[in-house]
Design an enzyme around this catalytic site. Structure first.
Site, short mmCIF file in Angstrom:
data_model
loop_
_atom_site.label_atom_id
_atom_site.label_comp_id
_atom_site.label_asym_id
_atom_site.label_seq_id
_atom_site.Cartn_x
_atom_site.Cartn_y
_atom_site.Cartn_z
N HIS A 104 0.83 -1.33 0.07
CA HIS A 104 -0.11 -0.14 0.05
C HIS A 104 0.93 1.40 -0.06
CE1 HIS A 104 -3.58 2.89 0.55
NE2 HIS A 104 -2.62 3.32 1.70
N ASP A 161 -15.86 1.91 6.35
CA ASP A 161 -14.80 2.68 5.87
C ASP A 161 -15.41 3.95 4.92
OD1 ASP A 161 -11.96 3.71 5.82
OD2 ASP A 161 -12.35 3.18 3.52
#
Length: 462
Positions: free
Chosen positions: A91, A181
């Site tokens: 990431h 999220d």
């Protein structure tokens, strides 16, 4: 008798600096996800108040772990156990021209499917869940979707099938993966709480841990193009994410990497795909040297954590051999075909680049390209049409920039520095001025910061 948790009590406790219990956090996140228009368990105003309380008060390590876990399990999660492989991902906190995912996924896929593998070492799978561009940073999904037919919205069954066939898949977050999220992120954008390192950590790590990873490598940007404003804040974010990953049982390493200029040759959407195709097919443009180096370093760490290399340095060498051999390109073709993409464009990717208007900025003096504000460069790319100011905005496939020189390089008067691409000539003027204002030419060469500034892993955390 089950205790009833009221959202307002959770907000007040955090507002007043108290430590929230796991039960309070779990109940609050569940209320967010379970609410319907007819049954408001928690209101947007209450969610906004909770976010601001976290922004102001922060979270203890246990609170952060509880919030990340509650978000991780707020919807569907991917179970990689039946694949009998080592599951790993990468990431990035976001940058300009940051296209390493397009190289790393096929490199790892090629390594994981190679025969023979090291004795007793499982294969590798990379379930790479990526995002879209926002603000001055680019998004992997927008780049992939310039490939006709490429499907980034695989369901979990399709994801497993693609990983079985290809060793890697590049997808977006589905509505059922970490739905908490989506709700929190949308409100963070409207409540001035985006920059909270605790909320950033919970957002990033909940999505990554929902992939049931064995290991995760984080690319945390530092410098003028980084999301976090200072080195210290970037490092603190890296520490939070490493602690959170390790506490969940996922081996986690963070590399703090320089983002003081656009990474590689191109910044945009299709042009970044083009650059990666060239690299995988053996063409190494001088402006791509930093991209290749960083991709190999990140892949090297992933190969090391997966047991395919004795050290990260050995892993980086293996990564480069895979790139140069053409095996990464073969793996890339398999991934694109498996996800419905048209690979015929890859025979001549330059021919698919069709901007309506171009303009080249040239230097007015000789010297050295000393510096630029990379965030300003990212906003220039966004203004050209390659990025978006808010979620849902359309993006241009062919807008962007090409770098003709890198920081520290010698330049002569009249030499091209940057070429701008747009699908509307009227969009060139403002980005040109933005770039001209930020490019600094000096008579002496500057000191260039190292590409890798620091590595954060569990061994150095107190």
């Amino acid at each position: 008798m089950t205790q009833t948790i009221h959202p307002i009590d959770v907000i007040l406790h955090k507002r007043d600096g108290l430590t929230l219990s796991d039960t309070e956090i779990q109940a609050f996140i569940r209320a967010i996800v379970d609410r319907t228009p007819e049954h408001q368990l928690v209101t947007d105003a209450q969610i906004a108040s909770f976010l601001m309380a976290v922004f102001q008060r922060g979270l203890s390590p246990q609170e952060l772990a509880a919030l990340t876990t509650a978000m991780r399990y707020s919807g569907d999660t991917f179970d990689a156990t039946p694949l009998h492989t080592f599951t790993i991902d990468k990431h990035s906190t976001g940058g300009v021209g940051d296209k390493t995912s397009l190289l790393i996924a096929p490199i790892l896929a090629a390594a994981g499917l190679a025969a023979p593998t090291p004795a007793g070492v499982p294969g590798i799978c990379v379930p790479m869940i990526s995002g879209r561009s926002l603000g001055h940073t680019g998004g992997t999904l927008d780049k992939l979707e310039t490939i006709p037919g490429f499907n980034t919205q695989l369901n979990l069954t399709q994801l497993a099938d693609t990983l079985t066939k290809c060793g890697a898949a590049l997808i977006g977050q589905t509505p059922r993966i970490v739905p908490a999220d989506r709700i929190l992120y949308a409100l963070r954008d409207h409540t001035g709480t985006v920059e909270s390192p605790f909320l950033i950590t919970a957002s990033i790590m909940s999505k990554k841990l929902a992939e049931s990873l064995n290991a995760l490598v984080l690319d945390v940007k530092v410098g003028s193009g980084a999301f976090m404003p200072t080195y210290e804040k970037s490092r603190f974010l890296a520490e939070l994410m490493v602690r959170t990953g390790e506490s969940s049982g996922t081996r986690t390493v963070a590399l703090l990497t320089s983002m003081d200029e656009p990474l590689g040759r191109f910044s945009g959407n299709w042009v970044e795909v083009w650059e990666c195709i060239d690299i995988m097919r053996g063409t190494r443009h001088p402006m791509s040297r930093d991209l290749i180096e960083l991709s190999n370093i990140l892949s090297g760490w992933m190969l090391h954590l997966a047991g395919h290399a004795a050290t990260p340095e050995d892993g980086a060498k293996l990564s480069d051999r895979i790139l140069q051999s053409g095996e990464a390109y073969k793996a890339w073709l398999k991934i694109v075909e498996a996800q419905g993409g048209d690979t015929s464009l890859f025979e001549d990717p330059a021919a698919h680049h069709k901007p309506i208007a171009t303009r080249t900025i040239k230097t007015s003096q000789s010297g050295y390209l000393a510096s630029m504000d990379c965030k300003q460069a990212g906003w220039a790319v966004q203004r050209l049409g390659a990025g978006r100011a808010k979620p849902g905005d359309p993006v241009s496939a062919h807008a962007g920039i090409e770098m003709h020189t890198k920081s520290g390089d010698r330049v002569d008067e009249g030499q091209p520095l940057i070429t701008l691409f747009a699908e509307n000539p009227a969009l060139l003027n403002e980005p040109e001025q933005m770039l001209r204002q930020t490019l600094q030419i000096t008579s002496t060469p500057p000191l260039r910061p190292p590409l890798i500034r620091e590595i954060v892993q569990r061994d150095i955390l107190s």
